[in-house]
Write a protein that holds these residues in place. Structure first.
Motif, PDB file in Angstrom:
ATOM      1  N   LYS A 160       0.964  -1.294  -0.034  1.00  0.00           N
ATOM      2  CA  LYS A 160       0.141   0.048   0.180  1.00  0.00           C
ATOM      3  C   LYS A 160       0.848   1.316  -0.180  1.00  0.00           C
ATOM      4  O   LYS A 160       0.535   1.935  -0.515  1.00  0.00           O
ATOM      5  N   HIS A 161       1.901   1.204   0.750  1.00  0.00           N
ATOM      6  CA  HIS A 161       2.840   2.293   0.799  1.00  0.00           C
ATOM      7  C   HIS A 161       3.859   2.342   0.146  1.00  0.00           C
ATOM      8  O   HIS A 161       4.810   3.120   0.143  1.00  0.00           O
ATOM      9  N   PHE A 162       3.699   1.280  -1.110  1.00  0.00           N
ATOM     10  CA  PHE A 162       4.927   1.494  -1.849  1.00  0.00           C
ATOM     11  C   PHE A 162       5.392   2.602  -2.720  1.00  0.00           C
ATOM     12  O   PHE A 162       4.278   3.060  -3.458  1.00  0.00           O
ATOM     13  N   GLU A 195       7.748  -2.137  17.138  1.00  0.00           N
ATOM     14  CA  GLU A 195       6.898  -3.196  17.659  1.00  0.00           C
ATOM     15  C   GLU A 195       6.154  -2.691  18.945  1.00  0.00           C
ATOM     16  O   GLU A 195       4.958  -2.679  19.249  1.00  0.00           O
ATOM     17  N   LEU A 196       6.976  -1.957  19.913  1.00  0.00           N
ATOM     18  CA  LEU A 196       6.365  -1.412  21.103  1.00  0.00           C
ATOM     19  C   LEU A 196       5.493  -0.125  21.043  1.00  0.00           C
ATOM     20  O   LEU A 196       4.660  -0.261  21.508  1.00  0.00           O
ATOM     21  N   GLU A 197       6.136   0.629  20.062  1.00  0.00           N
ATOM     22  CA  GLU A 197       5.362   1.697  19.858  1.00  0.00           C
ATOM     23  C   GLU A 197       4.092   1.597  18.937  1.00  0.00           C
ATOM     24  O   GLU A 197       3.120   2.757  18.910  1.00  0.00           O
ATOM     25  N   GLY A 198       4.120   0.523  18.167  1.00  0.00           N
ATOM     26  CA  GLY A 198       2.693   0.269  17.525  1.00  0.00           C
ATOM     27  C   GLY A 198       2.592   0.955  16.404  1.00  0.00           C
ATOM     28  O   GLY A 198       1.357   1.691  16.260  1.00  0.00           O
ATOM     29  N   ASP A 199       3.378   1.525  15.719  1.00  0.00           N
ATOM     30  CA  ASP A 199       3.307   2.538  14.520  1.00  0.00           C
ATOM     31  C   ASP A 199       3.327   2.155  13.428  1.00  0.00           C
ATOM     32  O   ASP A 199       3.937   2.820  12.422  1.00  0.00           O
ATOM     33  N   HIS A 200       3.204   0.894  12.968  1.00  0.00           N
ATOM     34  CA  HIS A 200       3.301   0.351  11.763  1.00  0.00           C
ATOM     35  C   HIS A 200       2.566   0.800  10.812  1.00  0.00           C
ATOM     36  O   HIS A 200       3.007   1.181   9.576  1.00  0.00           O
ATOM     37  N   GLY A 201       1.494   1.353  11.062  1.00  0.00           N
ATOM     38  CA  GLY A 201       0.568   1.900  10.160  1.00  0.00           C
ATOM     39  C   GLY A 201       1.339   3.290   9.384  1.00  0.00           C
ATOM     40  O   GLY A 201       1.048   3.603   8.381  1.00  0.00           O
ATOM     41  N   HIS A 202       1.797   4.092  10.345  1.00  0.00           N
ATOM     42  CA  HIS A 202       2.271   5.111   9.698  1.00  0.00           C
ATOM     43  C   HIS A 202       3.883   5.334   9.854  1.00  0.00           C
ATOM     44  O   HIS A 202       4.547   6.198  10.597  1.00  0.00           O
ATOM     45  N   GLY A 203       4.480   4.170   9.679  1.00  0.00           N
ATOM     46  CA  GLY A 203       5.917   4.112   9.661  1.00  0.00           C
ATOM     47  C   GLY A 203       6.637   5.277   8.860  1.00  0.00           C
ATOM     48  O   GLY A 203       7.496   5.834   9.595  1.00  0.00           O
ATOM     49  N   HIS A 204       6.035   5.691   7.814  1.00  0.00           N
ATOM     50  CA  HIS A 204       6.643   6.509   6.966  1.00  0.00           C
ATOM     51  C   HIS A 204       6.820   7.851   7.898  1.00  0.00           C
ATOM     52  O   HIS A 204       8.064   8.332   7.960  1.00  0.00           O
ATOM     53  N   ASP A 205       5.593   8.255   8.345  1.00  0.00           N
ATOM     54  CA  ASP A 205       6.139   9.733   9.170  1.00  0.00           C
ATOM     55  C   ASP A 205       7.057   9.572  10.149  1.00  0.00           C
ATOM     56  O   ASP A 205       7.956  10.392  10.267  1.00  0.00           O
ATOM     57  N   ASN A 206       6.744   8.585  11.035  1.00  0.00           N
ATOM     58  CA  ASN A 206       7.559   8.450  12.269  1.00  0.00           C
ATOM     59  C   ASN A 206       9.261   8.383  11.930  1.00  0.00           C
ATOM     60  O   ASN A 206       9.870   9.158  12.351  1.00  0.00           O
ATOM     61  N   MET A 221      14.746   5.872  -1.715  1.00  0.00           N
ATOM     62  CA  MET A 221      14.887   4.828  -2.621  1.00  0.00           C
ATOM     63  C   MET A 221      13.557   3.839  -2.635  1.00  0.00           C
ATOM     64  O   MET A 221      12.884   3.750  -3.664  1.00  0.00           O
ATOM     65  N   SER A 222      13.384   3.312  -1.508  1.00  0.00           N
ATOM     66  CA  SER A 222      12.122   2.375  -1.577  1.00  0.00           C
ATOM     67  C   SER A 222      11.228   2.820  -0.504  1.00  0.00           C
ATOM     68  O   SER A 222      11.777   3.849   0.144  1.00  0.00           O
ATOM     69  N   SER A 223      10.245   2.049  -0.184  1.00  0.00           N
ATOM     70  CA  SER A 223       9.289   2.600   0.748  1.00  0.00           C
ATOM     71  C   SER A 223       9.909   2.406   2.233  1.00  0.00           C
ATOM     72  O   SER A 223      11.013   1.699   2.608  1.00  0.00           O
ATOM     73  N   HIS A 224       9.377   3.310   3.029  1.00  0.00           N
ATOM     74  CA  HIS A 224       9.983   3.528   4.439  1.00  0.00           C
ATOM     75  C   HIS A 224       9.474   2.612   5.490  1.00  0.00           C
ATOM     76  O   HIS A 224       9.863   2.206   6.584  1.00  0.00           O
ATOM     77  N   TYR A 225       8.404   2.063   5.008  1.00  0.00           N
ATOM     78  CA  TYR A 225       7.477   1.138   5.672  1.00  0.00           C
ATOM     79  C   TYR A 225       8.078  -0.263   5.812  1.00  0.00           C
ATOM     80  O   TYR A 225       8.334  -0.756   4.628  1.00  0.00           O
ATOM     81  N   GLU A 226       8.346  -0.952   6.724  1.00  0.00           N
ATOM     82  CA  GLU A 226       8.613  -2.569   6.349  1.00  0.00           C
ATOM     83  C   GLU A 226       7.584  -3.268   7.334  1.00  0.00           C
ATOM     84  O   GLU A 226       7.354  -3.272   8.442  1.00  0.00           O
TER      85      GLU A 226
END
Lengths: 539, 478
Positions: free
Chosen positions: A535-537, B459-470, B1-6
């Motif tokens: 989704k975030h790709f 994992e602890l902070e639970g920010d998977h959904g908005h990993g990008h911003d963080n 280069m690529s997405s910041h979320y993993e």
């Protein structure tokens, strides 16, 4: 949920109807008797004037062969004559053994004959002057092997003999009759295998995405699943076509080796009959088609069930299944290409062939994913698909196009370079008789996509990707056309009602099946470990 | 280069609580420290082998190629076997740095530097054979199309051996440039940490004045991608051209169209095996286990397994088509491989290349360091025999039975080969003490997405959904 627009549905139905009409027309107008062929050839001659006479009139060629001694004469000319001489000669054997025109006699494909012909160029003098038996030639294991010396001697003198001349003409007509009777079958066969393999290519891509744990593509999984829905109907129709070939239904003579009379006189094919025989051929086909469809069925079922699951166990199952499928696929894909494509030229062989065929349908499959994704996106269905996803697909189109060319060149160049007669005949036929499609496909499958898809910005423009995609798909259709036609219809090829009709029919069916399947499940997965990444790709 | 979320499902690529500084220190340590006893022992052995190889080559040049075990039927044996073997080994380096970059494989970052070094050093070894297997190596420059006083006598561009010249020299140059470009930020790091004026001077020269500005980084990434895009077809074409040496011929067993992609697959196979061998040792002796993890080894094993299977399919295809072709020479060539006087080499090759990588299907085995090390050695032995089998068994019995013969290597053949192994290790051991063996700049770029501590934090902070911003804010803090 996607709804199949009624306009697209109507369009698909119209394609199918037009296609059936075209296919029906081509079967209906295929010549039934030698007289029909004579008429067709006469028309061709009238159209082409002197050229037609030179290339189609066996009387003239047979006669000149006797007068012109190959070594002194223009080599090219001599080769042409000998090819014709040889074709007639090969048919002589058939006529002799089968005795009837009405029987569904399959006959030696052009490549087979060329092969003999090429051999004969240098022994031409010996052959005509001494009336030597062909079976004694270097490649006597060809169609000539079963002949007796007397028949051959008679044949050697036919150029001087008015009676034999007439017989040779009859043989030529019979040969053309079979090519023309194969033509509508071959047209359907090419289109059918092309569309079926597109969906198989997508299935392989899907399995690779799973096995590689790709983070960009889960957003496109449902699109891929939609395309692979065509695999089942495609396989069924394809299997029916194979049955028609195996049982010679309706003058279907696509596979020469299925004809007992040909095999009886062909030592080379006899040597392969442990592999090339109808029961084993059909068993293999059933295993391959069943295996692919089974993976398609199970992976789709898991994919849908996974939407409502609570953990990743189904995903893990599909992951393992995909790895297993890829192993099955790499083995069956090679064998499939030998069975369904390479064996139309049963004398020819190439170790690279399986991988070459793979590259061809794999790039077509990826192109199809890109085009259907673009269509759905344009209709507002794929919310999270962005230009980066498109960019990745276009990179694959670009990269695999180059990979296809690499394999094409490796196969072609090695045979051209070594110039071993039993191999090179394959390309001689194609360059001489299929010059435009043969080199045209290189422009379409390599030059055009490479030039246009090299640019990063272009890979993100939908119209560029669609344009490149159309050229790539047409180019790879021609690739399959070039693989099947020379052996089945020889120089009688043209792209007419039958070919276009078959493309339209299968295209219509493909659209119908694929877009129907797309309506069956939401276009986005609900859960997958890599869904968020996809989704975030952004690239 | 690529997405910041993993995705959380991905395992960390940097283990232990490493921060940016730790990476620098860990990578610089082997360069800044002193060599220990074991290093000197290994280096001495390698140097001795190398010098022995120099002696053998000198002997060959002085007395002639007849010092080798070649004969009138078998004009190519160990020389070309070793050449192809070394070129093949070199391929994994480019594959790791270029192909894996194109496929955005983050795990490549810990291993690409050493893999590329391995490429350079093994292509250097490979390059020796085409020169010294010549009868008159002092005329080797005649292979170059240089205007000259023989009425401008030129080379014939139809020979795959000439294509080899272009392929190998281009390959070496491009690999070298690619490798060196990547080294610039790392040399700059060593320069900036240098304690003595001498090392400061050396790394200043090597790092070309890299200052790491935004514009530099932007162009650095751009050039890496372009070079990766060029190196990928190069890697395919180089080994393809090497395969053309055989496939363009009319020798049964050589003339087969599958050779180009199959040689490439074999090259990746053997190259990855060599990388695995080297890195399993290196991670231990250089204390880099936090960066070259079990997961890296497992992934390399998977690639070995896949390419091993592709090679296996090619073997089976060749066997099938030899039978299918109906050409008795072709059929005999394969019968001879399996049952002739060199049957042992054929079955050794089959066992090492087709069967041994299949054990990697078991997770237990592919995540075991010992098993991986053994299998990677076995694969390298198998791949040497693959080249030997293709070359020698096809030559020693072909069309005319009156020309059938055998091949027996001499100590000079073996000496040259041992010498190249020695030379390779001399270079690699020197490299491992003077170069940053891990691309620290690249490893730092995946720190926040793929290191163990950051993953735990997320994992602890639970920010998977908005990993990008963080992540972008985090980036600003540093």
């Amino acid at each position: 949920m996607y709804t199949f627009s009624s306009r697209l549905k109507t369009f698909a139905v119209i394609l199918m109807v037009l296609g059936i009409l075209g296919i029906g027309y081509s079967f209906f107008t295929a010549p039934k008797t030698i007289e029909d062929v004579e008429k067709i050839l006469k028309e061709q001659e009238d159209h082409h004037g002197g050229h037609g006479a030179a290339s189609h009139h066996p009387d003239a060629t047979a006669a000149t062969t006797q007068e012109v001694h190959a070594p002194e004469a223009n080599q090219k000319n001599a080769t042409d004559h000998v090819i014709h001489d040889n074709q007639d000669h090969a048919e002589n054997i058939e006529k002799h053994t089968t005795g009837s025109v009405d029987e569904p006699v399959t006959h030696n494909a052009d490549t087979t004959q060329n092969m003999a012909a090429d051999q004969d160029v240098h022994d031409n003098v010996a052959h005509t002057e001494m009336g030597q038996n062909h079976a004694a030639d270097a490649h006597g294991h060809d169609a000539h092997a079963g002949e007796t010396a007397e028949e051959h001697a008679a044949h050697a003198h036919e150029g001087h003999d008015a009676h034999a001349d007439h017989a040779a003409h009859q043989k030529h007509l019979e040969h053309v009759l079979h090519q023309l009777q194969n033509k509508p079958w071959a047209a359907v066969y090419v289109a059918c295998i092309f569309f079926m393999l597109i969906s198989l290519g997508v299935l392989a891509f899907y399995a690779i995405q799973y096995a590689a744990q790709a983070g960009w593509s889960p957003m496109l999984f449902r699109v891929m699943e939609g395309i692979t829905a065509y695999l089942l109907p495609g396989s069924i129709i394809f299997f029916v076509l194979l049955l028609c070939a195996c049982f010679h239904i309706g003058h279907n003579g696509l596979f020469v080796w299925m004809d007992k009379d040909v095999v009886a006189h062909d030592h080379l094919i006899q040597g392969k009959s442990g592999y090339l025989n109808i029961p084993f051929f059909l068993i293999r086909a059933v295993i391959f088609l069943a295996g692919w469809n089974l993976y398609r069925f199970l992976s789709r079922r898991n994919s849908i069930a996974n939407d409502d699951a609570n953990d990743d166990s189904l995903y893990k199952k599909t992951f393992k299944m995909s790895a297993a499928f890829l192993v099955f696929f790499i083995v069956t894909e090679s064998i499939m290409s030998w069975d369904w494509i390479m064996s139309v030229d049963p004398h020819w062989y190439s170790t690279l062939f399986g991988w070459y065929v793979f590259a061809s349908f794999f790039v077509s499959g990826i192109t199809t994913i890109a085009m259907i994704t673009i269509y759905l996106k344009s209709k507002g269905y794929l919310e999270y698909v962005n230009t980066s996803h498109l960019h990745d697909l276009a990179k694959f189109m670009f990269g695999i196009s180059i990979f296809w060319t690499y394999l094409w060149f490796s196969q072609f160049m090695l045979m051209w370079y070594a110039n071993i007669p039993e191999e090179v005949t394959y390309f001689v036929t194609r360059i001489e008789k299929y010059n435009l499609p043969f080199f045209g496909m290189l422009a379409m499958n390599f030059v055009f996509p490479v030039l246009i898809l090299l640019n990063t910005d272009f890979k993100r423009l939908t119209w560029i990707v669609v344009m490149a995609g159309i050229v790539i798909l047409c180019g790879h259709y021609i690739d399959f056309f070039n693989m099947i036609m020379p052996a089945t219809v020889g120089d009688q090829w043209f792209i007419g009602a039958g070919e276009i009709g078959a493309i339209l029919f299968f295209l219509g069916l493909f659209i119908f099946v694929v877009f129907t399947a797309l309506t069956k499940a939401p276009l986005m997965l609900k859960r997958n470990p890599y869904l968020e990444e996809s989704k975030h790709f952004h690239y | 280069m690529s997405s910041h979320y993993e995705a959380p499902i991905r395992k960390p690529l940097i283990i232990g609580d490493k921060n940016f500084h730790d990476v620098t220190v860990d990578v610089a340590r082997p360069v800044e420290g002193r060599a220990n006893r074991q290093w000197w022992i290994a280096f001495s052995i390698a140097l001795a082998a190398f010098l022995w190889g120099v002696a053998c080559v000198a002997y060959t040049v002085a007395t002639g190629i007849g010092a080798w075990g070649l004969n009138k039927t078998i004009g190519w044996a160990w020389d070309i076997t070793n050449f192809v073997w070394w070129v093949g080994i070199g391929h994994a380096g480019t594959l790791i740095s270029a192909v894996l970059l194109l496929f955005r494989q983050k795990w490549r970052m810990a291993i690409n530097r050493s893999a590329e070094a391995m490429t350079i050093f093994s292509v250097v070894q490979a390059g020796l054979f085409p020169v010294f297997h010549m009868g008159r190596p002092w005329l080797a420059f005649w292979v170059l199309p240089i205007p000259n006083q023989f009425g401008s006598l030129w080379v014939n561009f139809n020979s795959p051996l000439l294509w080899d010249v272009f392929a190998i020299s281009t390959y070496l140059s491009v690999s070298l440039v690619f490798w060196w470009t990547g080294l610039l930020p790392d040399f700059a790091m060593l320069r900036d940490r240098a304690l003595t004026p001498f090392t400061k001077r050396v790394y200043s020269i090597l790092s070309f004045g890299w200052s790491g500005r935004a514009k530099d980084w932007q162009r650095f990434e751009e050039v890496s991608l372009v070079l990766a895009g060029l190196a990928t077809p190069l890697v395919l074409s180089v080994h393809t051209i090497v395969s053309f040496d055989f496939a363009t011929s009319v020798i049964p067993g050589w003339h087969t169209t599958i050779l180009p992609p199959y040689f490439v697959a074999g090259a990746i196979f053997s190259g990855f095996a060599m990388v695995n061998t080297l890195l399993i040792i290196m991670r231990k002796v250089s204390n880099l286990e936090a960066y070259i993890t079990i997961q890296h080894i497992e992934l390399m094993n998977i690639i070995i397994m896949i390419t091993g299977s592709i090679v296996g399919i090619a073997y089976i295809t060749e066997l099938f088509v030899a039978w299918y072709s109906g050409v008795e020479y072709e059929q005999y060539a394969f019968l001879n491989r399996a049952t002739g006087p060199y049957w042992w080499s054929y079955w050794l090759m089959m066992t090492c290349n087709v069967i041994s990588p299949q054990v990697m299907w078991f997770k237990k085995i592919r995540t075991s360091i010992m098993a991986s090390f053994i299998i990677s050695l076995v694969v390298n032995i198998g791949m040497w025999f693959e080249r030997f089998v293709i070359i020698v068994t096809s030559l020693h019995r072909d069309y005319l039975p009156s020309s059938w013969t055998m091949f027996q290597p001499t100590f000079v053949d073996a000496g040259f080969y041992i010498g190249t192994i020695g030379f390779f290790f001399v270079l690699f051991l020197l490299y491992s003490r003077t170069f940053p063996v891990i691309a620290q700049a690249e490893v730092k770029s995946i720190m926040k997405s793929s290191s163990e501590n950051y993953k735990r934090k997320r994992e602890l902070e639970g920010d998977h959904g908005h990993g990008h911003d963080n992540h972008s804010t985090e980036h600003n803090h540093h």
